[in-house]
Design a protein around this motif. Sequence first.
Motif, PDB file in Angstrom:
ATOM      1  N   PHE A 241      -4.659   3.962   0.901  1.00 26.46           N
ATOM      2  CA  PHE A 241      -5.646   3.685  -0.136  1.00 26.46           C
ATOM      3  C   PHE A 241      -5.862   4.917  -1.004  1.00 26.46           C
ATOM      4  O   PHE A 241      -5.914   4.837  -2.231  1.00 26.46           O
ATOM      5  N   GLY A 242      -5.957   6.067  -0.355  1.00 27.65           N
ATOM      6  CA  GLY A 242      -6.163   7.287  -1.114  1.00 27.65           C
ATOM      7  C   GLY A 242      -4.972   7.601  -2.005  1.00 27.65           C
ATOM      8  O   GLY A 242      -5.125   8.067  -3.128  1.00 27.65           O
ATOM      9  N   GLN A 243      -3.789   7.309  -1.476  1.00 26.96           N
ATOM     10  CA  GLN A 243      -2.580   7.650  -2.208  1.00 26.96           C
ATOM     11  C   GLN A 243      -2.358   6.773  -3.431  1.00 26.96           C
ATOM     12  O   GLN A 243      -2.187   7.246  -4.534  1.00 26.96           O
ATOM     13  N   MET A 244      -2.359   5.472  -3.217  1.00 29.91           N
ATOM     14  CA  MET A 244      -1.978   4.549  -4.286  1.00 29.91           C
ATOM     15  C   MET A 244      -3.196   3.873  -4.889  1.00 29.91           C
ATOM     16  O   MET A 244      -3.058   3.078  -5.800  1.00 29.91           O
ATOM     17  N   ASN A 245      -4.373   4.135  -4.313  1.00 28.01           N
ATOM     18  CA  ASN A 245      -5.573   3.466  -4.774  1.00 28.01           C
ATOM     19  C   ASN A 245      -5.448   1.953  -4.641  1.00 28.01           C
ATOM     20  O   ASN A 245      -5.923   1.188  -5.472  1.00 28.01           O
ATOM     21  N   VAL A 246      -4.759   1.547  -3.595  1.00 29.13           N
ATOM     22  CA  VAL A 246      -4.468   0.151  -3.391  1.00 29.13           C
ATOM     23  C   VAL A 246      -4.937  -0.206  -2.001  1.00 29.13           C
ATOM     24  O   VAL A 246      -4.704   0.546  -1.057  1.00 29.13           O
ATOM     25  N   ILE A 247      -5.671  -1.298  -1.892  1.00 32.73           N
ATOM     26  CA  ILE A 247      -6.017  -1.725  -0.545  1.00 32.73           C
ATOM     27  C   ILE A 247      -4.950  -2.693  -0.068  1.00 32.73           C
ATOM     28  O   ILE A 247      -4.724  -3.728  -0.694  1.00 32.73           O
ATOM     29  N   ASN A 248      -4.296  -2.313   1.008  1.00 37.41           N
ATOM     30  CA  ASN A 248      -3.186  -3.107   1.513  1.00 37.41           C
ATOM     31  C   ASN A 248      -3.712  -4.109   2.535  1.00 37.41           C
ATOM     32  O   ASN A 248      -4.001  -3.751   3.667  1.00 37.41           O
ATOM     33  N   MET A 249      -3.823  -5.367   2.108  1.00 37.00           N
ATOM     34  CA  MET A 249      -4.380  -6.387   2.992  1.00 37.00           C
ATOM     35  C   MET A 249      -3.425  -6.728   4.124  1.00 37.00           C
ATOM     36  O   MET A 249      -3.810  -7.361   5.098  1.00 37.00           O
ATOM     37  N   ALA A 250      -2.156  -6.352   3.987  1.00 40.38           N
ATOM     38  CA  ALA A 250      -1.193  -6.638   5.044  1.00 40.38           C
ATOM     39  C   ALA A 250      -1.244  -5.593   6.144  1.00 40.38           C
ATOM     40  O   ALA A 250      -0.508  -5.679   7.118  1.00 40.38           O
ATOM     41  N   HIS A 251      -2.115  -4.624   5.988  1.00 41.58           N
ATOM     42  CA  HIS A 251      -2.241  -3.564   7.005  1.00 41.58           C
ATOM     43  C   HIS A 251      -2.536  -4.176   8.379  1.00 41.58           C
ATOM     44  O   HIS A 251      -2.012  -3.737   9.391  1.00 41.58           O
ATOM     45  N   GLY A 252      -3.392  -5.212   8.391  1.00 42.72           N
ATOM     46  CA  GLY A 252      -3.715  -5.881   9.653  1.00 42.72           C
ATOM     47  C   GLY A 252      -2.481  -6.465  10.316  1.00 42.72           C
ATOM     48  O   GLY A 252      -2.361  -6.468  11.543  1.00 42.72           O
ATOM     49  N   GLU A 253      -1.546  -6.936   9.505  1.00 46.44           N
ATOM     50  CA  GLU A 253      -0.335  -7.525  10.079  1.00 46.44           C
ATOM     51  C   GLU A 253       0.627  -6.449  10.556  1.00 46.44           C
ATOM     52  O   GLU A 253       1.443  -6.693  11.435  1.00 46.44           O
ATOM     53  N   PHE A 254       0.531  -5.251   9.976  1.00 47.45           N
ATOM     54  CA  PHE A 254       1.320  -4.138  10.526  1.00 47.45           C
ATOM     55  C   PHE A 254       0.786  -3.776  11.918  1.00 47.45           C
ATOM     56  O   PHE A 254       1.549  -3.442  12.824  1.00 47.45           O
ATOM     57  N   ILE A 255      -0.539  -3.853  12.063  1.00 51.59           N
ATOM     58  CA  ILE A 255      -1.139  -3.634  13.384  1.00 51.59           C
ATOM     59  C   ILE A 255      -0.609  -4.680  14.367  1.00 51.59           C
ATOM     60  O   ILE A 255      -0.220  -4.372  15.499  1.00 51.59           O
ATOM     61  N   MET A 256      -0.584  -5.926  13.883  1.00 51.80           N
ATOM     62  CA  MET A 256      -0.062  -7.010  14.712  1.00 51.80           C
ATOM     63  C   MET A 256       1.389  -6.728  15.109  1.00 51.80           C
ATOM     64  O   MET A 256       1.780  -6.928  16.264  1.00 51.80           O
ATOM     65  N   ALA A 257       2.171  -6.226  14.156  1.00 52.69           N
ATOM     66  CA  ALA A 257       3.570  -5.920  14.457  1.00 52.69           C
ATOM     67  C   ALA A 257       3.656  -4.876  15.562  1.00 52.69           C
ATOM     68  O   ALA A 257       4.487  -4.977  16.469  1.00 52.69           O
ATOM     69  N   GLY A 258       2.776  -3.876  15.500  1.00 50.94           N
ATOM     70  CA  GLY A 258       2.753  -2.860  16.546  1.00 50.94           C
ATOM     71  C   GLY A 258       2.445  -3.461  17.899  1.00 50.94           C
ATOM     72  O   GLY A 258       3.069  -3.121  18.909  1.00 50.94           O
TER      73      GLY A 258
END
Lengths: 299, 423
Positions: free
Chosen positions: A29-46
């Motif tokens: 978010f700090g880098q691109m100023n973008v909230i990545n809603m798929a972040h939760g699914e990356f957690i799921m992938a982990g």
Amino acid sequence: MTLVFSQLFTGISIGAVLLLIALGLSLTFGQMNVINMAHGEFIMAGAYTVYVLQQVISGAGVSLLVALPVAFLVAGAMGVVLERLLIRRLYTRRLDTLLVTWGVSLLLQQLARDVFGAPNVQTQAPELLTGSVKILSTGAGDLVLANSRLFILALALLAVAALTLLLRATPLGRRVRAVVQNRDLAAASGIATGRVDRVTFFIGSGLAGVAGVALTLVGPIGPTMGTNIIIDAFLVVVVGGIGQLKGTVIVAFALGMMQSLVEYSTTISVAKVLVFLAIVAFLQWRPQGLFTLRTRSLA
Amino acid sequence: MTGPGTAAGRGRFRLRASQSRARTAAGFGLAAVALFAVAPLALGDFRLNLLAKYLCMAIVAVGIGLAWGRGGMLVLGQGVFFGLGGYAMAMHLKLADAGPGDLPDFMRLYGQVERLPWWWEPFTSPVFALAAVVLVPMALAFLLGSLVFRRRVRGAYFAILSQALAAAMAIYLIGEQGTTGGTNGLTDIQGFFGYDLADPANQRVVYFIVAACLLLMLAVARQLMLSRYGELLVATRDAEERVRFLGYDPARVKLVAYVVAAGMAGLAGALFVPAVGIISPALIGVVPSIEFVIGVALGGRATLVGPALGAVGLAWAKTALSEQFPAGWTYFEGLLFVLVVAFLPGGLGSVAGLVRRRRAVPAGAPEAPEAPPGVRPGGPPEVPSFLDPRAASSSPLEGTVDGAVDGALEAPAPGEPTREVAP
């Protein structure tokens, strides 16, 4: 007294989970100023990485240790693909990126449902982490801390330390900080901002994978696990402010503590509403979050 | 120069305005015929009832089109207002079903509640319930909006906050099962102000009420969009700081659109209850709230009818496709959403315009001829500052400063539907 301590520790361990989830998010978010809603699914992938690895490697402890780097790579790779394919193209329309990544999260959830099935799957926690430690013994009762919670706390603190070191002491970290502070000026100084974006996204998404590994110790693993926790993580990032880790760290523990204490005195549903109200009130005081980068922009 | 300032421009503007008025009237007429004559004749009772449900979604979408498409506020929590309207209506209908002095059935079922909670009491009055349907959502939106917009919380921050509100509300409703019905929500609603909802004839009347409300809301949205306020709203979306420098209060401008959108969502929720017979947390949480936004994005967020058409289309596709391929539908929805938002920010309706523009420009020619430096497209050539008569009377330094300020406040490129000033 014991009760206060155990509630405090519950708060700290909720905060540690929040911190692990929000750490990668605050970076991207700090880098691109973008909230990545798929972040939760990356957690799921982990989390599913642990599940898959346990099918291959029999020892629960070994598979968990192997899962940490593997999940980091898996989620990080997903992040890079997402950044390359979509987010980079939407650089001028940041709010739209939020929506696009939500569409991606919908796709990933369904993919998980098709591959692993809709019901939650189980993983084995290593024996070392299933027990608990007696910290304090008083007349009223013992203060007992679950090993898995301590592990998550340690993991979260380790991740913060590693990330701080990376950002403060390496050339890469210097470039990342430069791009966060002023993208145009960084580009003008010869920093390949595109490459920095990609690396940041890799690290931030990889941290989501690590958080997923940790979550297998405390909760169920299922296709919707990402959506259930991600909103709290967003709130941590919003309240903590962009571009600085200390805001995320402080707010994660503060919110965890608050959640635990309010939950104890009322119910979980009232606690959610009260925490929300507290956040709105907080943003009255500091609309850009706890810590902000001072810039000369109007906004 | 054919801007609205010149005589020729004014004439063209007036012509365009009268043309658009005629077109709007024709459009409303066509929509009325389609909704009130064609649909009831062509569709059976079941399908008509489904259409009533879709039209409720369309009413929410009209509000989102105003707040998001025109105002640039990404409202990810409209389900909250939809739910407030829906629960207000359902509470009254449940109480009316139970009869005077009696508890709604679910309260007795769960056995935790002895007497009616105080906040249920006023909903025995139909007048109070009908007012609450619109006023409670608007009041909440006013409260939240005036707190948040005044402190310039915007962009992704605002979106996340509105989404968190939806999550908190759904969790609260589920947690307070004894008085809100919990996960099940308020179900099994029998009557609607004395009429039996099981009767197909009464269901038709409900459909007509929904359709009339949709047309009314479209008319309200059109009036707002074409008014001076509508211009100001778009200006606030595109360059909030500039609006502030002009002496307006952007917080107030945004607040009006947000409150109106909330009122529309509340109305839609209230109509949804008699049309479908249920309101539950699953209909108002995070996911349904985003689905409202998807429909709007598909239809074209900044247009008048686009959001409504998009919402109806999405809801229809969901029913049609998810019955046959439940898994395929989610892929389809996700992919559609990604592709439309990423590559067609104007919505599916903008495809025709894109194709037309592509045709109008011969192949190989650039779409907009690039103006040589110093020449504004369509305007007189700009005199370099040292030859500028203004610059001649003042120091060259001032000219530079002037230019710098101009550049800093440059309006965003046209054709960019949502722009956000970086926080």
